[in-house]
Motif scaffolding. Structure first.
Motif, short mmCIF file in Angstrom:
data_model
loop_
_atom_site.label_atom_id
_atom_site.label_comp_id
_atom_site.label_asym_id
_atom_site.label_seq_id
_atom_site.Cartn_x
_atom_site.Cartn_y
_atom_site.Cartn_z
N GLU A 94 -1.02 -1.75 3.07
CA GLU A 94 -0.66 -2.97 3.83
C GLU A 94 -1.90 -3.65 4.36
O GLU A 94 -2.86 -3.00 4.79
N ALA A 95 -1.89 -4.99 4.35
CA ALA A 95 -3.03 -5.74 4.85
C ALA A 95 -2.59 -7.15 5.22
O ALA A 95 -1.60 -7.68 4.69
N VAL A 96 -3.33 -7.77 6.16
CA VAL A 96 -3.12 -9.16 6.55
C VAL A 96 -4.35 -9.95 6.11
O VAL A 96 -5.48 -9.59 6.45
N PHE A 97 -4.15 -11.03 5.35
CA PHE A 97 -5.25 -11.79 4.78
C PHE A 97 -5.39 -13.15 5.46
O PHE A 97 -4.40 -13.83 5.73
N SER A 98 -6.64 -13.54 5.75
CA SER A 98 -6.97 -14.88 6.21
C SER A 98 -7.94 -15.45 5.18
O SER A 98 -9.11 -15.07 5.13
#
Length: 239
Positions: free
Chosen positions: A90-94
């Motif tokens: 899982e990861a959050v990308f900007s």
């Protein structure tokens, strides 16, 4: 005299043939060296970033940022980086503005049409949440485009599209993002209105904000940018 002239011509012809032969050999050797060097660069430029048991922030070659959640891994090639990464976990990308950015997983591909999204891959399930902009999700049974506030879950039951019913991740990161975009995120997350931002349109912000504490977020953004502000209910006035 005629014999000497013919002999000199034959000697010159042999020298030219020898030179062309050597030139060909040099070209082949140079090609082999180039191919070997490029192959080595590609092989040794493979990057695997693992978070271990905690959230970690990683900067990609195009300055996009990814918050890698615990026990997750992001991999890519630094040498041939084409804004494509692979994710396990899982990861959050900007994502910075630029060409197409995609995240490959075991279950399918997530193509970024916006800037902020979350991907969670676990066993044979894939969850994609869109916070800002839009995201195209491509899975074996088809594809669809998510708008802000939507999420899609792909598992053994099929594809299910719904509105976000879960909180934002505890931290959002920004890298050289125009301040007006950061302010827009603050307004959407906390349900507030920010006024007086016109004089600061040229400022860009790099840093983190928390999604659960308004005061901490205001300090992190406006104090860091040297902008005085005043809070009155749900209105934040920039001075």
């Amino acid at each position: 005299e005629i014999g000497e002239i013919l002999a000199r011509k034959r000697a010159a012809s042999r020298r030219n043939e020898t030179f062309r032969h050597r030139l060909t050999l040099w070209g082949v050797a140079a090609s082999v060296v180039v191919i070997t060097v490029v192959s080595s660069l590609i092989h040794f430029s493979e990057t695997d970033f693992e978070s271990g048991g905690e959230e970690l922030v990683h900067l990609l070659p195009d300055n996009s940022e990814v918050i890698v959640m615990p026990d997750s891994r992001v991999s890519y090639n630094r040498f041939t980086f084409n804004r494509r990464v692979r994710l396990e976990g899982e990861a959050v990308f900007s994502v910075t503005h630029g060409p197409r950015f995609s995240v490959g997983t075991r279950q399918g591909e997530v193509v970024v049409l916006g800037t902020r999204f979350r991907v969670k891959q676990q066993e044979y399930d894939l969850l994609v949440v869109c916070y800002e902009g839009s995201v195209r999700v491509v899975v074996p049974v088809g594809e669809l485009v998510l708008q802000p506030g939507q999420k899609v879950l792909y598992d053994s039951a099929g594809v299910r599209l719904s509105d976000i019913a879960e909180p934002l991740p505890p931290v959002l990161s920004f890298n050289a993002v125009p301040l007006e975009e950061v302010i827009r995120s603050i307004e959407e997350i906390f349900g507030v209105s920010v006024t007086g931002q016109e004089p600061y349109e040229t400022i860009v912000f790099t840093g983190f904000i928390t999604t659960s504490d308004l005061n901490e977020t205001l300090e992190a953004v406006f104090r860091a940018c040297g902008i005085p502000y005043q809070v009155s209910g749900n209105e934040i006035s920039l001075r």
